[in-house]
Design a protein around this motif. Structure first.
Motif: not given
Length: 667
Positions: A374-376, A379-382, A419-420, A626-627
């Motif tokens: 979930y965190s990865f 991060g990939f989307m943001l 996530s950040a 969105g992410a």
């Protein structure tokens, strides 16, 4: 980790005189989920007089608390208190049985309730009078258009006087019909007001019965003429004085309520919490079984808590209790409550698992996996270092402020903080710092128009690379899910399901990976074809076994369903591009106005900074949202769809809720 807490069944039989103390001990320990006991040779238990009083007093005190809370002077609040909420002070109460507690509550209410209700009644009655005066002033303002002494607008002797409003288009036909019905014995004064007409009718008492149905027919809205003498304008000032006096009375009553809130609010909330916990205790009584001298209960308890709870039960009952702790049977597997068990770093992510549904007792807990994926994915989307930094700062502050409460805000902020971190890492890999703003600053500082931060690629310039990367990540994610599903089914004895529903997709995914390898040796191609063929055959056999005559249709449907699931991971690329694109648009807009000057005033810099800061903050918020949504979707729909049911029953312990009270209870 990966497995729920081990649970065992506990069964207790003891003397009825220990019921209150045993239930209180279990309620305060919060380690047992009590279940309904199905015993035919005994009676179901029920709340006694004191528990019924607790439920009643809980409602009474709740109403008092609501009133005092509404008139309590606000303390603190704002953003700082949201980020760093203060801990509420806990007041101790020495518990000596529900009878003593009810007696204490009754003594408290005998003093407090009359005082609070007196002020509440005064405020309510004053507010009612104020509303009545305001309505009368509004009527007088309407009547002011007629400029008639209000005494003439009331009934007098043989004359009935009516005042009201009617729609303009209905006025003339209504008057004509009234004159016809009363043979002209009607006096009238009227004034037009926008789409309505204000009218005063005077009838002889004997004609009123004839006129009344006509007035109703044309929907005359009657007005009650306020008491008093003089013209409406003269009375308005009189009623305005009354209104001011009543408003002063209301303000004084509210000040009295505020003083009362300061004096009693904490005590009221304290006893409210005590009563609500007693009411909660009473809810399990119908689950117990009893005889004249004994009672019995059963429930589920985590294995690790058994020694402590057994010791406590023996102490509460003076050793006069039969206790049986046993392993769950196969028939009880679906009834076992699920308490997730994870290391500290993954525990806040349990919130995401619970939002979907907890695993069954014989399933794997996916929390540690989605803590990473979930965190990865987020991060990939943001995928912007500065966006990640902004989100991380906000999340870190909330984590620090709410950690001591371990509440929903803390758990969500913790997931957001990780996530950040991944967002910042992906931002570095893609060289994104507020989009291309970092490169612009670097070029300005170095004087090199070609300068840019190091990166593996630019999503906007090489979207196909990002798409291939997203699809490769998707394959790995799906392969992990199918592998877990294979392992769980095999372990639970469903060998056929493991081979015909999970294993085929594992082979097909491995074949796709071999086909996609850049260096395709003949051996690799042959291996890929073999894996794909075996996987496809096993998949077809599984569909035939499961669907019979509909197998051909389901083979097509499920195969292309898998392809659609895989392609769904393209959203990783789509949101990464959207983040970069929006950030770049903001930078372009800021650059367009940057050089604008009015005389020597660099107005463009001010406007450009407003556009840049406001635009990038908006972009951070909208793209982070969105992410969050799409990363969750990839877990819940694509990943969980490969192995996870989420149909377990969450562990719901018999547990007290304490925020302002602390029970001193000797076990």
């Amino acid at each position: 980790m990966f497995r729920p807490e081990e649970m065992v069944k506990i069964e207790i039989i003891t003397l009825s005189r220990f019921k209150d103390s045993l239930l209180t001990y279990l309620h305060e320990s919060g380690a047992v989920e009590i279940r309904e006991l199905d015993v035919k040779l005994a009676q179901k238990d029920s709340p006694n007089e004191y528990y019924r009083k607790a439920a009643s007093y809980s409602i009474t005190i709740s109403r008092l608390a609501d009133f005092l809370r509404a008139h309590r002077k606000s303390t603190g609040g704002g953003l700082k208190e949201f980020i760093f909420p203060p801990e509420r002070k806990r007041r101790k109460y020495r518990y000596e049985g529900i009878e003593k507690l009810i007696k204490d509550v009754e003594e408290f209410l005998s003093v407090v309730e009359p005082e609070i209700k007196a002020v509440e009644s005064k405020i309510t009655s004053t507010q009612t009078e104020i509303e009545k005066i305001k309505d009368e002033i509004a009527i007088l303002e309407l009547l002011a258009a007629l400029d008639i002494d209000v005494e003439y607008l009331r009934h007098s002797g043989m004359v009935e006087v009516l005042v009201g409003t009617v729609e303009k288009q209905k006025f003339k036909p209504m008057v004509e019909e009234l004159r016809k019905a009363t043979e002209g014995r009607v006096a009238m004064a009227s004034r037009e007001m926008k789409d309505k007409v204000l009218v005063v009718f005077a009838f002889l008492r004997k004609d009123y019965e004839k006129a009344n149905p006509i007035l109703a027919k044309y929907s005359l809205e009657r007005l009650e003429v306020p008491e008093g003498k003089g013209t409406p304008r003269e009375l308005i000032s009189v009623y305005a004085d009354k209104l001011r006096k009543k408003e002063k009375e209301l303000e004084k009553a509210r000040e009295e309520a505020a003083k009362m809130a300061e004096l009693y609010y904490d005590d009221v909330v304290f006893y409210q919490e005590l009563m609500e916990n007693e009411r909660d205790k009473a809810t399990v009584l119908p689950m117990l079984a009893r005889t004249n001298m004994t009672f019995a209960l059963t429930g589920w308890i985590p294995r690790k808590d058994v020694p402590e709870i057994l010791e406590g039960i023996k102490k509460v009952t003076n050793g006069k209790a039969y206790i049986n702790v046993r392993e769950p049977s196969k028939e009880e597997l679906d009834e076992i409550p699920i308490k997730l068990k994870n290391p500290g770093w993954a525990r806040p992510f349990e919130m995401l698992t619970e939002m979907y549904g907890v695993p069954k007792y014989n399933e794997i807990d996916p929390t540690p996996i989605i803590a990473f994926t979930y965190s990865f994915f987020f991060g990939f989307m943001l995928t912007d270092f500065m966006y990640g930094l902004i989100v991380g700062i906000v999340a870190a502050l909330l984590v620090k402020g709410h950690k001591k409460f371990n509440d929903g805000t803390y758990k969500f902020s913790y997931t957001l903080l990780w996530s950040a971190v991944f967002t910042m890492v992906m931002g570095i890999l893609f060289g994104s710092y507020f989009g291309n703003a970092g490169d612009i600053v670097l070029q300005y500082v170095t004087g090199n128009p070609q300068a840019q931060f190091p990166r593996i690629t630019d999503p906007l310039k090489d979207p196909m690379f990002v798409l291939m990367l997203a699809l490769a990540i998707g394959l790995a994610h799906l392969f992990l899910g199918y592998s877990i599903g294979f392992f769980v089914r095999w372990k639970n004895g469903d060998r056929k399901g493991a081979f015909l529903e999970q294993f085929p997709w594992m082979l097909i995914i491995l074949a796709v990976v071999l086909f996609a390898m850049p260096s395709k040796t003949p051996a690799a191609v042959m291996g890929a074809k073999a894996l794909f063929g075996v996987g496809l055959v096993l998949f077809a056999i599984g569909e035939i076994v499961a669907n019979g005559g509909l197998a051909a249709l389901m083979i097509i449907s499920d195969f292309f369903g898998f392809v659609g699931t895989w392609l769904s991971y393209a959203r990783l690329m789509a949101l990464a591009l959207a983040t970069s694109g929006i950030a770049m648009v903001v930078n372009v807009l800021a650059a367009m106005v940057w050089g604008i000057k009015i005389s020597v005033v660099p107005l463009g810099i001010v406007i450009g900074l407003i556009i840049f800061v406001g635009g990038q903050l908006f972009s951070t918020a909208i793209n982070a949202l969105g992410a969050f949504v799409h990363s969750l979707r990839l877990q819940y729909v694509e990943f969980f769809g490969t192995f996870y049911s989420g149909e377990g029953k969450p562990f719901n312990p018999f547990k007290s809720k304490r925020e302002v009270s602390e029970l001193e209870f000797e076990a």
